[in-house]
Design a protein around this motif. Sequence first.
Motif, PDB file in Angstrom:
ATOM      1  N   ALA A   1     -18.309   8.892  -2.933  1.00 29.42           N
ATOM      2  CA  ALA A   1     -17.514   8.835  -4.162  1.00 29.42           C
ATOM      3  C   ALA A   1     -16.654  10.086  -4.297  1.00 29.42           C
ATOM      4  O   ALA A   1     -15.485  10.011  -4.677  1.00 29.42           O
ATOM      5  CB  ALA A   1     -18.417   8.675  -5.371  1.00 29.42           C
ATOM      6  N   ALA A   2     -17.209  11.244  -3.969  1.00 32.60           N
ATOM      7  CA  ALA A   2     -16.462  12.495  -4.080  1.00 32.60           C
ATOM      8  C   ALA A   2     -15.322  12.561  -3.067  1.00 32.60           C
ATOM      9  O   ALA A   2     -14.268  13.134  -3.343  1.00 32.60           O
ATOM     10  CB  ALA A   2     -17.397  13.688  -3.888  1.00 32.60           C
ATOM     11  N   GLY A   3     -15.531  11.935  -1.907  1.00 31.31           N
ATOM     12  CA  GLY A   3     -14.520  11.989  -0.850  1.00 31.31           C
ATOM     13  C   GLY A   3     -13.469  10.914  -0.935  1.00 31.31           C
ATOM     14  O   GLY A   3     -12.526  10.909  -0.140  1.00 31.31           O
ATOM     15  N   GLY A   4     -13.633   9.976  -1.862  1.00 28.22           N
ATOM     16  CA  GLY A   4     -12.644   8.920  -2.017  1.00 28.22           C
ATOM     17  C   GLY A   4     -12.803   7.803  -0.993  1.00 28.22           C
ATOM     18  O   GLY A   4     -13.804   7.723  -0.283  1.00 28.22           O
ATOM     19  N   PRO A   5     -11.803   6.945  -0.906  1.00 28.48           N
ATOM     20  CA  PRO A   5     -11.895   5.754  -0.051  1.00 28.48           C
ATOM     21  C   PRO A   5     -12.216   6.038   1.413  1.00 28.48           C
ATOM     22  O   PRO A   5     -12.977   5.309   2.033  1.00 28.48           O
ATOM     23  CB  PRO A   5     -10.516   5.109  -0.187  1.00 28.48           C
ATOM     24  CG  PRO A   5     -10.029   5.544  -1.525  1.00 28.48           C
ATOM     25  CD  PRO A   5     -10.560   6.935  -1.702  1.00 28.48           C
ATOM     26  N   THR A   6     -11.657   7.087   1.970  1.00 27.41           N
ATOM     27  CA  THR A   6     -11.904   7.386   3.385  1.00 27.41           C
ATOM     28  C   THR A   6     -13.368   7.754   3.613  1.00 27.41           C
ATOM     29  O   THR A   6     -14.012   7.236   4.530  1.00 27.41           O
ATOM     30  CB  THR A   6     -10.994   8.544   3.856  1.00 27.41           C
ATOM     31  OG1 THR A   6      -9.640   8.179   3.598  1.00 27.41           O
ATOM     32  CG2 THR A   6     -11.178   8.813   5.335  1.00 27.41           C
ATOM     33  N   ALA A   7     -13.904   8.622   2.780  1.00 23.33           N
ATOM     34  CA  ALA A   7     -15.316   9.023   2.912  1.00 23.33           C
ATOM     35  C   ALA A   7     -16.247   7.881   2.558  1.00 23.33           C
ATOM     36  O   ALA A   7     -17.347   7.761   3.115  1.00 23.33           O
ATOM     37  CB  ALA A   7     -15.604  10.230   2.023  1.00 23.33           C
ATOM     38  N   ALA A   8     -15.823   7.005   1.646  1.00 20.56           N
ATOM     39  CA  ALA A   8     -16.677   5.889   1.217  1.00 20.56           C
ATOM     40  C   ALA A   8     -17.022   4.972   2.386  1.00 20.56           C
ATOM     41  O   ALA A   8     -18.147   4.473   2.473  1.00 20.56           O
ATOM     42  CB  ALA A   8     -16.000   5.106   0.093  1.00 20.56           C
ATOM     43  N   ALA A   9     -16.089   4.761   3.282  1.00 15.58           N
ATOM     44  CA  ALA A   9     -16.356   3.892   4.431  1.00 15.58           C
ATOM     45  C   ALA A   9     -17.492   4.454   5.282  1.00 15.58           C
ATOM     46  O   ALA A   9     -18.382   3.718   5.722  1.00 15.58           O
ATOM     47  CB  ALA A   9     -15.092   3.719   5.266  1.00 15.58           C
ATOM     48  N   GLY A  10     -17.486   5.753   5.501  1.00 14.89           N
ATOM     49  CA  GLY A  10     -18.565   6.389   6.257  1.00 14.89           C
ATOM     50  C   GLY A  10     -19.885   6.322   5.516  1.00 14.89           C
ATOM     51  O   GLY A  10     -20.945   6.133   6.123  1.00 14.89           O
TER      52      GLY A  10
ATOM     53  N   SER B   1     -22.967   9.724  -3.650  1.00 14.60           N
ATOM     54  CA  SER B   1     -22.249  10.878  -4.213  1.00 14.60           C
ATOM     55  C   SER B   1     -21.207  11.418  -3.236  1.00 14.60           C
ATOM     56  O   SER B   1     -20.076  11.711  -3.620  1.00 14.60           O
ATOM     57  CB  SER B   1     -23.235  11.991  -4.571  1.00 14.60           C
ATOM     58  OG  SER B   1     -24.093  11.557  -5.590  1.00 14.60           O
ATOM     59  N   ARG B   2     -21.607  11.533  -1.969  1.00 18.22           N
ATOM     60  CA  ARG B   2     -20.686  12.062  -0.952  1.00 18.22           C
ATOM     61  C   ARG B   2     -19.475  11.155  -0.812  1.00 18.22           C
ATOM     62  O   ARG B   2     -18.329  11.605  -0.800  1.00 18.22           O
ATOM     63  CB  ARG B   2     -21.404  12.203   0.388  1.00 18.22           C
ATOM     64  CG  ARG B   2     -20.566  12.858   1.475  1.00 18.22           C
ATOM     65  CD  ARG B   2     -21.321  12.943   2.798  1.00 18.22           C
ATOM     66  NE  ARG B   2     -21.471  11.655   3.423  1.00 18.22           N
ATOM     67  CZ  ARG B   2     -20.510  11.011   4.107  1.00 18.22           C
ATOM     68  NH1 ARG B   2     -19.324  11.554   4.236  1.00 18.22           N
ATOM     69  NH2 ARG B   2     -20.738   9.836   4.662  1.00 18.22           N
TER      70      ARG B   2
END
Length: 194
Positions: A89-98, A86-87
């Motif tokens: 997906a909500a944050g987009g590509p940049t957050a997805a890597a983390g 969820s985190r």
Amino acid sequence: VQWNAKEAEASRGVNAKGYSARVGQWWKDAAETYGKDLNPIAKRLVSRNLMQSQVSALEGASRHENGELERSRVEALDGSLQAEVSRGAAGGPTAAAGSVSAIQNNLRQYAASTGKPPEWVAAQETKYTTALHANVIAGLVQSDPAAAAAYFTTNKGQIDGARHDEIQKGINTSTAANDGERAADTTWQALGPK
């Protein structure tokens, strides 16, 4: 029996910790309470007859405690992994890597502590990263189908192969709709009322 049923019901999930010890203590207390007025011969007879029931109850308590604690760990792991999905997906590509990194670390730690094989880790990693990437792509496809296509290409290796066609079809449909809308806008600007 009634005490054990109530205690087992109350000893679910993380509350199961110490259940075996509580059952063992109940048997010890019961022997002292119910055997205190018996003569030594009667105590030995009762003790011998109850020994098998006690061993069986303690084995059952141990299985219950271990099963409930494991179930609790699995639920906690799933909750933390779903939160990462969820985190990210909500944050987009940049957050997805983390989030992918956190998913991988959580699964490896769990596997190391429980003896799960690498195949299990790989299957679980694919399950959660597929959900994460599919959600990121679904968000991107609404605003920027080209970015969704690029993201899909970059992360395809972390997406379950069974979902590739479905995801690609969604990107293609959105791209076609976007291209059609742009062509209509261009035509309207060129040929529409002036």
